[in-house]
Design a protein around this motif. Sequence first.
Motif, PDB file in Angstrom:
ATOM      1  N   TYR A   2       7.362  21.974 -15.639  1.00  0.00           N
ATOM      2  CA  TYR A   2       7.707  23.178 -16.399  1.00  0.00           C
ATOM      3  C   TYR A   2       7.929  24.347 -15.444  1.00  0.00           C
ATOM      4  CZ  TYR A   2       7.681  26.113 -20.613  1.00  0.00           C
ATOM      5  OH  TYR A   2       8.028  26.948 -21.632  1.00  0.00           O
ATOM      6  N   ILE A  44       5.816  18.296 -24.841  1.00  0.00           N
ATOM      7  CA  ILE A  44       5.468  19.249 -25.899  1.00  0.00           C
ATOM      8  C   ILE A  44       5.757  18.657 -27.275  1.00  0.00           C
ATOM      9  CG2 ILE A  44       6.025  21.513 -26.867  1.00  0.00           C
ATOM     10  CD1 ILE A  44       6.370  22.569 -24.095  1.00  0.00           C
ATOM     11  N   ASP A  94      -1.888  25.962 -29.679  1.00  0.00           N
ATOM     12  CA  ASP A  94      -0.983  24.904 -29.228  1.00  0.00           C
ATOM     13  C   ASP A  94       0.222  24.773 -30.160  1.00  0.00           C
ATOM     14  OD1 ASP A  94      -2.664  24.406 -27.149  1.00  0.00           O
ATOM     15  OD2 ASP A  94      -3.528  22.577 -27.988  1.00  0.00           O
ATOM     16  N   GLY A 124       3.927  25.631 -29.126  1.00  0.00           N
ATOM     17  CA  GLY A 124       4.828  24.494 -29.168  1.00  0.00           C
ATOM     18  C   GLY A 124       6.067  24.791 -29.988  1.00  0.00           C
ATOM     19  N   TRP A 170       0.625  27.897 -21.371  1.00  0.00           N
ATOM     20  CA  TRP A 170       0.292  26.559 -20.879  1.00  0.00           C
ATOM     21  C   TRP A 170      -0.511  26.626 -19.585  1.00  0.00           C
ATOM     22  CZ3 TRP A 170       0.755  23.454 -24.687  1.00  0.00           C
ATOM     23  CH2 TRP A 170       1.760  23.647 -25.643  1.00  0.00           C
TER      24      TRP A 170
END
Length: 213
Positions: free
Chosen positions: A10, A33, A68, A72, A102
């Motif tokens: 990433y 993800i 999350d 996401g 993240w």
Amino acid sequence: MAYMVFLCFYTYVVLVRLPPTPHWTEYYVIAYISTLMLEKFRQVISKEPHDLMQKLEVWAENRWNVSDSVCGLMFLVGLVLRLQVRVRDAGRVIYCTNIIYWYLKILEILSSDKYLGPLVMMMGKMIKQMAYFVILLLVVLMSFGVCRQAILNPDEEPHWRLARHIFFQVGLWWGGVVVEWGCGGVGLWCGCGGCGCGGMGLWCGRNEAGVEL
């Protein structure tokens, strides 16, 4: 280990030029993800209560689950924009802001360590306590910033930049940064070359024509 590989890929994606079509490293990030989002959905379905709302309430008790899912979905929105030619830059900006979370998620992993876990919990409590001090500092900063801006710039026209002028320069002073007064603006870099700051101001609020932004 898999999470660190994901973070490395990433990081590579956001640091290099974004190609018209996703690179294989970006496909890896998308797959990771997307798999995580499917796992969150499975967690909601597998909760004991039979009612869906009760399942969501139990699942949302863990704040990391909610965070999350939100981040996401934010990444997937950025992916959709990134695939469109006209708004590719907007998608990249979402990528860049999304990676902050993240990296912070590493704290969740470290919280299970018997040595680092207590330190993470202590840091979280300290941040909550610091919020009160930040409010007090904000009051002082606003009082001085408004007074300074009003005295030094009595002929300002109404615009949203006034809020930036109130906080930004005073905040730099508090941080120990010497402000360059020549160009009428401050910041991290000046590249206009024609405003009088000689390119040494922290940020110049004027463009190449000398017009204030």
